[in-house]
Every structure is written in C-alpha cells, then in structure tokens.
Design a protein around this motif. Structure first.
Motif, PDB file in Angstrom:
ATOM      1  N   ILE A 172      -0.130  60.576  38.700  1.00  0.00           N
ATOM      2  CA  ILE A 172       0.312  61.164  37.065  1.00  0.00           C
ATOM      3  C   ILE A 172       1.520  60.706  36.864  1.00  0.00           C
ATOM      4  CG2 ILE A 172       1.068  62.794  36.093  1.00  0.00           C
ATOM      5  CD1 ILE A 172      -1.076  64.657  37.044  1.00  0.00           C
ATOM      6  N   ILE A 173       2.653  60.537  38.024  1.00  0.00           N
ATOM      7  CA  ILE A 173       4.070  60.190  37.567  1.00  0.00           C
ATOM      8  C   ILE A 173       3.886  58.651  37.520  1.00  0.00           C
ATOM      9  CG2 ILE A 173       5.784  59.417  39.024  1.00  0.00           C
ATOM     10  CD1 ILE A 173       6.271  62.584  39.998  1.00  0.00           C
ATOM     11  N   ALA A 174       3.017  57.985  38.577  1.00  0.00           N
ATOM     12  CA  ALA A 174       2.938  56.519  38.209  1.00  0.00           C
ATOM     13  C   ALA A 174       2.355  56.195  36.842  1.00  0.00           C
ATOM     14  CB  ALA A 174       2.011  55.651  39.661  1.00  0.00           C
ATOM     15  N   GLY A 175       1.525  56.522  36.675  1.00  0.00           N
ATOM     16  CA  GLY A 175       0.995  56.059  35.492  1.00  0.00           C
ATOM     17  C   GLY A 175       1.677  56.283  33.933  1.00  0.00           C
ATOM     18  N   VAL A 176       2.617  57.314  33.999  1.00  0.00           N
ATOM     19  CA  VAL A 176       2.804  57.536  33.177  1.00  0.00           C
ATOM     20  C   VAL A 176       3.947  56.405  32.690  1.00  0.00           C
ATOM     21  CG1 VAL A 176       5.397  58.771  31.737  1.00  0.00           C
ATOM     22  CG2 VAL A 176       3.194  60.200  32.677  1.00  0.00           C
ATOM     23  N   MET A 177       5.282  55.879  33.919  1.00  0.00           N
ATOM     24  CA  MET A 177       5.742  54.766  34.414  1.00  0.00           C
ATOM     25  C   MET A 177       5.189  53.583  33.810  1.00  0.00           C
ATOM     26  SD  MET A 177       7.687  55.684  37.995  1.00  0.00           S
ATOM     27  CE  MET A 177       8.729  54.223  38.142  1.00  0.00           C
ATOM     28  N   ALA A 178       4.449  53.844  34.664  1.00  0.00           N
ATOM     29  CA  ALA A 178       3.278  52.241  33.883  1.00  0.00           C
ATOM     30  C   ALA A 178       2.922  52.354  32.427  1.00  0.00           C
ATOM     31  CB  ALA A 178       2.036  51.532  34.638  1.00  0.00           C
ATOM     32  N   ALA A 179       2.299  53.278  31.997  1.00  0.00           N
ATOM     33  CA  ALA A 179       2.593  53.244  30.095  1.00  0.00           C
ATOM     34  C   ALA A 179       3.958  52.723  29.608  1.00  0.00           C
ATOM     35  CB  ALA A 179       2.220  55.356  29.742  1.00  0.00           C
ATOM     36  N   LYS A 180       5.222  52.854  30.095  1.00  0.00           N
ATOM     37  CA  LYS A 180       5.819  53.104  30.001  1.00  0.00           C
ATOM     38  C   LYS A 180       6.698  51.496  29.493  1.00  0.00           C
ATOM     39  CE  LYS A 180       8.575  56.371  31.087  1.00  0.00           C
ATOM     40  NZ  LYS A 180      10.015  56.898  31.778  1.00  0.00           N
ATOM     41  N   LYS A 181       6.276  50.889  30.462  1.00  0.00           N
ATOM     42  CA  LYS A 181       6.373  49.311  31.159  1.00  0.00           C
ATOM     43  C   LYS A 181       5.748  48.433  30.353  1.00  0.00           C
ATOM     44  CE  LYS A 181      10.043  49.711  33.519  1.00  0.00           C
ATOM     45  NZ  LYS A 181      11.635  48.551  32.979  1.00  0.00           N
ATOM     46  N   ALA A 182       3.925  48.771  29.511  1.00  0.00           N
ATOM     47  CA  ALA A 182       3.125  48.073  29.047  1.00  0.00           C
ATOM     48  C   ALA A 182       3.688  46.643  28.752  1.00  0.00           C
ATOM     49  CB  ALA A 182       2.181  48.735  28.155  1.00  0.00           C
ATOM     50  N   GLY A 183       4.595  46.630  27.974  1.00  0.00           N
ATOM     51  CA  GLY A 183       5.205  45.762  27.156  1.00  0.00           C
ATOM     52  C   GLY A 183       5.768  44.059  27.861  1.00  0.00           C
ATOM     53  N   ASP A 184       6.247  45.250  29.115  1.00  0.00           N
ATOM     54  CA  ASP A 184       7.113  43.854  30.805  1.00  0.00           C
ATOM     55  C   ASP A 184       5.581  43.201  31.270  1.00  0.00           C
ATOM     56  OD1 ASP A 184       8.649  44.320  29.425  1.00  0.00           O
ATOM     57  OD2 ASP A 184       9.337  46.159  31.301  1.00  0.00           O
ATOM     58  N   LEU A 185       4.519  44.229  31.301  1.00  0.00           N
ATOM     59  CA  LEU A 185       3.165  43.643  32.459  1.00  0.00           C
ATOM     60  C   LEU A 185       2.362  42.770  31.346  1.00  0.00           C
ATOM     61  CD1 LEU A 185       2.567  47.467  33.380  1.00  0.00           C
ATOM     62  CD2 LEU A 185       3.452  44.932  34.817  1.00  0.00           C
ATOM     63  N   ILE A 186       1.969  42.867  30.367  1.00  0.00           N
ATOM     64  CA  ILE A 186       1.017  42.190  29.579  1.00  0.00           C
ATOM     65  C   ILE A 186       2.232  41.064  28.660  1.00  0.00           C
ATOM     66  CG2 ILE A 186      -0.638  42.698  27.622  1.00  0.00           C
ATOM     67  CD1 ILE A 186      -1.166  45.700  28.579  1.00  0.00           C
ATOM     68  N   PRO A 187       1.603  39.681  28.624  1.00  0.00           N
ATOM     69  CA  PRO A 187       2.274  39.112  28.513  1.00  0.00           C
ATOM     70  C   PRO A 187       2.842  39.301  26.204  1.00  0.00           C
ATOM     71  CG  PRO A 187       0.834  38.147  29.571  1.00  0.00           C
ATOM     72  CD  PRO A 187       0.788  39.685  28.944  1.00  0.00           C
ATOM     73  N   LEU A 188       1.742  39.509  25.613  1.00  0.00           N
ATOM     74  CA  LEU A 188       2.099  39.471  24.561  1.00  0.00           C
ATOM     75  C   LEU A 188       2.089  40.854  23.345  1.00  0.00           C
ATOM     76  CD1 LEU A 188       0.005  36.606  23.516  1.00  0.00           C
ATOM     77  CD2 LEU A 188       1.860  36.321  23.885  1.00  0.00           C
ATOM     78  N   CYS A 189       2.070  41.996  24.210  1.00  0.00           N
ATOM     79  CA  CYS A 189       2.338  43.301  23.998  1.00  0.00           C
ATOM     80  C   CYS A 189       3.872  43.666  23.939  1.00  0.00           C
ATOM     81  CB  CYS A 189       1.803  43.887  25.434  1.00  0.00           C
ATOM     82  SG  CYS A 189       1.552  45.564  24.857  1.00  0.00           S
TER      83      CYS A 189
END
Length: 159
Positions: A61-78
C-alpha cells in the motif's frame, strides 16, 4: 478511430497541451490481480501475509501510493500531477488471487488514470518482491482501469 493524443502532426512524441482545458474533479480506480501459490497463502496472519521483510500488504500500500505520486516522473509524456487523494486496498479474492484497488483523485485539467494504474502496478510488484523468497510461482495477471470520472468522458468497466 481517434488519433493518438501523444503524437504531433508529424508523428513525433508530444506532451498534450492542457493549458486551455477546464479544471474538473477527476477520479480513477485501477485494479491489479496477483496470483500466489499455497506456500505463500500459508503465511497469512490476520489480514496480511507476513514475511521476513514485514507485512506484505501494508508495505505494498505504501509503495503504491508513493508510485502514484511519481507517475509523471516514470511515464515520459504523463503530466506531473499533485494528487489530492490516493487510496489502495488489498484483499484476497478466491483461493489464491490477491486484488489490489487503487483510487486516485484530484481537481485538475488532465486525467488521473495513469496515477491509479501506476499505484496498482507498483503495489503488485511489491507483493511479488516481498514474496519471491518463498516462491517464484507468482503471476501478476491483470492491471486495468476499472472506472474514471471527470474530463471529456466517464468510464466504468462492465463485467
């Protein structure tokens, strides 16, 4: 069929210009399913699987929330978005299927689907990572958008 929104008129990658779009309340829910074997399921204590690394679902759960906050850093045109809320729930459905639901929301000019999908995906990967010492017989079999509201059109998966 509509054209791809992340390509310019010449077919080159391009971030979508959301400058003129209206701010609306947007929500999205994504689901990932992780299938584990009986050896892993035997490690359940209460509502969570416990390993040497700690409680699996709570960590996911903690990892998922952290990742959701970083989607724009992980997906190039997001677009980078400031989430207003992100909730992840994890439960066992069926004999060995673990369901992860990630719901993200904000008031903004562009959608929130990628954040919900990223959150559910990374939570699933975290379950894999924390359980792989017991067994590699783990399958992440589905990640999909379940529902979204706001923006041009709403979506709800009909099952």
């Amino acid at each position: 069929m509509s054209s791809f929104t992340h390509l310019d008129v010449h077919g080159n990658p391009s971030m979508v210009d959301v400058g003129e779009k209206a701010v609306t309340k947007r929500t999205a829910t994504a689901r990932s399913i992780v299938v584990v074997d009986d050896e892993i399921m035997a490690k359940f204590v209460g509502e969570d699987i416990h390993t040497k690394k700690g409680p699996v679902f709570q960590t996911a759960i903690i990892a998922g929330v952290m990742a959701a906050k970083k989607a724009g850093d992980l997906i190039p045109l997001c677009h980078p978005l400031g989430l207003e809320n992100c909730q992840i729930s994890i439960k066992v459905i069926g004999k060995n299927d673990i369901e992860i639901l990630c719901t993200a929301s904000l008031s903004g000019k562009t959608g929130i689907e990628m954040e919900a999908l990223t959150g559910a995906s990374v939570a699933a990967l975290t379950i894999y990572d924390m359980c792989k010492a017991m067994s590699h017989n783990i399958v992440i079999k589905e990640t999909r958008l379940i529902e979204k509201t706001g923006g041009k059109k709403n979506f709800k998966l009909s099952e």
